[in-house]
Scaffold this motif. Structure first.
Motif, PDB file in Angstrom:
ATOM      1  N   GLN A 162       0.810  -1.218   0.000  1.00  0.00           N
ATOM      2  CA  GLN A 162       0.000   0.000   0.000  1.00  0.00           C
ATOM      3  C   GLN A 162       0.845   1.271   0.000  1.00  0.00           C
ATOM      4  O   GLN A 162       0.624   2.180  -0.781  1.00  0.00           O
ATOM      5  CB  GLN A 162      -0.942  -0.011   1.208  1.00  0.00           C
ATOM      6  N   ASP A 210       4.333  -5.482  -6.489  1.00  0.00           N
ATOM      7  CA  ASP A 210       4.460  -4.381  -5.535  1.00  0.00           C
ATOM      8  C   ASP A 210       5.290  -3.241  -6.105  1.00  0.00           C
ATOM      9  O   ASP A 210       5.014  -2.066  -5.840  1.00  0.00           O
ATOM     10  CB  ASP A 210       5.086  -4.889  -4.236  1.00  0.00           C
ATOM     11  N   THR A 213       3.150  -0.982  -8.295  1.00  0.00           N
ATOM     12  CA  THR A 213       2.379  -0.045  -7.465  1.00  0.00           C
ATOM     13  C   THR A 213       3.268   1.069  -6.941  1.00  0.00           C
ATOM     14  O   THR A 213       2.895   2.255  -6.968  1.00  0.00           O
ATOM     15  CB  THR A 213       1.737  -0.800  -6.277  1.00  0.00           C
ATOM     16  N   GLN A 217       3.075   5.180  -7.669  1.00  0.00           N
ATOM     17  CA  GLN A 217       2.936   6.159  -6.598  1.00  0.00           C
ATOM     18  C   GLN A 217       4.042   7.204  -6.644  1.00  0.00           C
ATOM     19  O   GLN A 217       3.789   8.406  -6.528  1.00  0.00           O
ATOM     20  CB  GLN A 217       2.949   5.448  -5.239  1.00  0.00           C
TER      21      GLN A 217
END
Length: 496
Positions: A162, A210, A213, A217
């Motif tokens: 995240q 990951d 992502t 970002q």
């Protein structure tokens, strides 16, 4: 009387290391040939770069005084590094254009700005520390590589990273106008099983997901930032160690869904005696053996082949390297003996087409180029200082017929000369027969009174800063009609 083979071999090692007398009147000879005047590789202007471990920046567990290792860390906590030190600024500026990488084993444990309420011993990167780090970077005109927190979470969550904390850090950095040039996700993720437990060990495919992502970002905040990875740790003789658990680089590169900017790896040719896993312990014999340098060739070739297959647009970097894992070997990594692997690896990395070599570390640990407690430069700082002044970006192919005489050739930074670096691993002067070179104009030789000395000499003169400066002109410049290199020395010869 002939010695038995085992004693003859031991005697040979001792003579090489300078622990037995040698026949000083008989010179070794080496032929050195410039294969072509065509440049075969081009390194980055910041080729010789360095790291400051995040443990040193924020005051985590570090190596000075530690007798052992605990989960990949030293056993003693250190105070945060004072990045406002003017002497440190002078030493950094003398190394020229460089990246500074801030990462390390605690990069995945750290908390950004705020300490969790349930952990009074948490390691926290405060806003003040982050501000002072960027002031240090700006003051010394460095480029910045930052290891973002991957985090310690279970295998079932891999592939669903995240990064909320990272976004908070990036937003603050944008608001302050701070520059970040390169970002990577996590530190030595293939070694999570050793540092953080098997349950935290990611696989190559999930890590690639990951990373996609993460890259998306990062680009939202810093569109021009370069993404680097996977930064796997390689051990001498073992590579990525435990197959298939930790051999993630190939799978990671094959599974990436975007074009990564930089492929990097971490490599230490030796382990200190603190290390619980030792495949090549740092000692005088191994530090001065050409066999110790061969694994770098092996793994560089393998990684380059994977890069060419899966991510051919990516640059190839050594993202972290030092003399010996686990902080360096006390009383060796901070001595003249440790200069030889470093000079050789700088030459070999460039010869393999790597763009950047990041040294662990600038300051801190026995392997630091600068003593953290005294802010004094160590022997391999001075090898680095000569490198950035004499070895430019263009790389030429050069060869020799003597394995213990290591040779590398670059354009001089002025663009008008060539510089030949000659590393003599023999405890005897070596006469050099040159082929393909023009007139020798300058020569700088790094030697010491003994192999375990804390001090080095450049052309017989102890290097030191005078009124905050040190120049090549401070050392006598000598040319030779019958060139030779001293015993156990690192030499830079400049040709017209």
């Amino acid at each position: 009387m002939r010695l038995p083979p085992v004693f003859a071999k031991l005697s040979s090692h001792l003579r090489i290391l300078g622990l037995l007398p040698t026949n000083k009147t008989k010179l070794h000879q080496a032929n050195v040939t410039l294969v072509s005047n065509e440049v075969v590789h081009q390194v980055a202007p910041e080729y010789l770069s360095f790291a400051i471990d995040i443990s040193v920046v924020v005051g985590g567990y570090w190596w000075e005084g530690s007798q052992g290792v605990r989960k990949g860390l030293g056993t003693l906590r250190v105070p945060p590094l004072d990045l406002r030190n003017k002497k440190l600024d002078r030493l950094v500026q003398a190394l020229g254009q460089s990246y500074v990488r801030v990462g390390g084993s605690e990069a995945d444990k750290i908390f950004y700005f705020n300490s969790p309420t349930d952990n009074e011993h948490a390691l926290v990167l405060t806003k003040t520390m982050w501000d002072q780090l960027h002031q240090f970077i700006q003051r010394n005109q460095l480029k910045f590589v930052f290891t973002c927190k991957y985090g310690l979470f279970s295998r079932k969550e891999h592939g669903d990273w995240q990064g909320d904390e990272v976004q908070q850090l990036l937003q603050y950095s944008i608001d302050q106008g701070y520059q970040i040039d390169v970002c990577e996700l996590g530190n030595e993720l293939n070694a999570y099983w050793a540092f953080h437990g098997v349950r935290s060990q990611p696989g190559g495919k999930n890590l690639a997901q990951d990373y996609a992502t993460f890259a998306e970002q990062i680009k939202c905040y810093y569109p021009q930032v370069k993404i680097m990875g996977p930064g796997s740790a390689y051990w001498p003789k073992l590579g990525e160690t435990l197959a298939p658990l930790s051999n993630l680089t190939k799978k990671f590169l094959a599974a990436l869904s975007f074009n990564i900017d930089i492929i990097d790896w971490h490599y230490y040719p030796f382990q200190s005696k603190r290390s619980p896993l030792r495949t090549r312990t740092a000692n005088l014999r191994t530090l001065l053996s050409p066999k110790s340098f061969s694994d770098f060739d092996k793994y560089s070739a393998k990684l380059k082949a994977w890069r060419d297959t899966y991510q051919p647009q990516a640059e190839f970097w050594t993202g972290e390297t030092g003399s010996a894992q686990c902080g360096g070997q006390p009383q060796l990594s901070d001595r003249f003996a440790s200069c030889f692997w470093w000079a050789d690896q700088l030459g070999r990395g460039a010869a393999h087409g790597q763009k950047v070599m990041i040294r662990q570390s600038l300051i801190g640990g026995d392997y630091g180029m600068i003593n953290r407690l005294t802010t004094k430069p160590r022997p391999d700082y001075w090898v680095s200082w000569l490198w950035v002044r004499l070895m430019g970006q263009g790389v030429f192919e050069v060869k020799t017929n003597v394995p213990r005489v290591r040779v590398y050739c670059h354009q001089h930074p002025d663009g008008n000369h060539k510089t030949l670096m000659l590393i003599n691993l023999i405890n005897r002067p070596v006469e050099i027969e040159l082929t393909g070179f023009a007139e020798l104009q300058q020569a700088f030789s790094v030697t010491a009174n003994k192999i375990t000395s804390k001090k080095v000499l450049i052309n017989g003169i102890k290097p030191r800063f005078k009124k905050g400066k040190v120049r090549l002109e401070d050392f006598q410049v000598k040319t030779q009609t019958n060139p030779e290199i001293p015993a156990l020395s690192i030499n830079f010869w400049c040709f017209s």
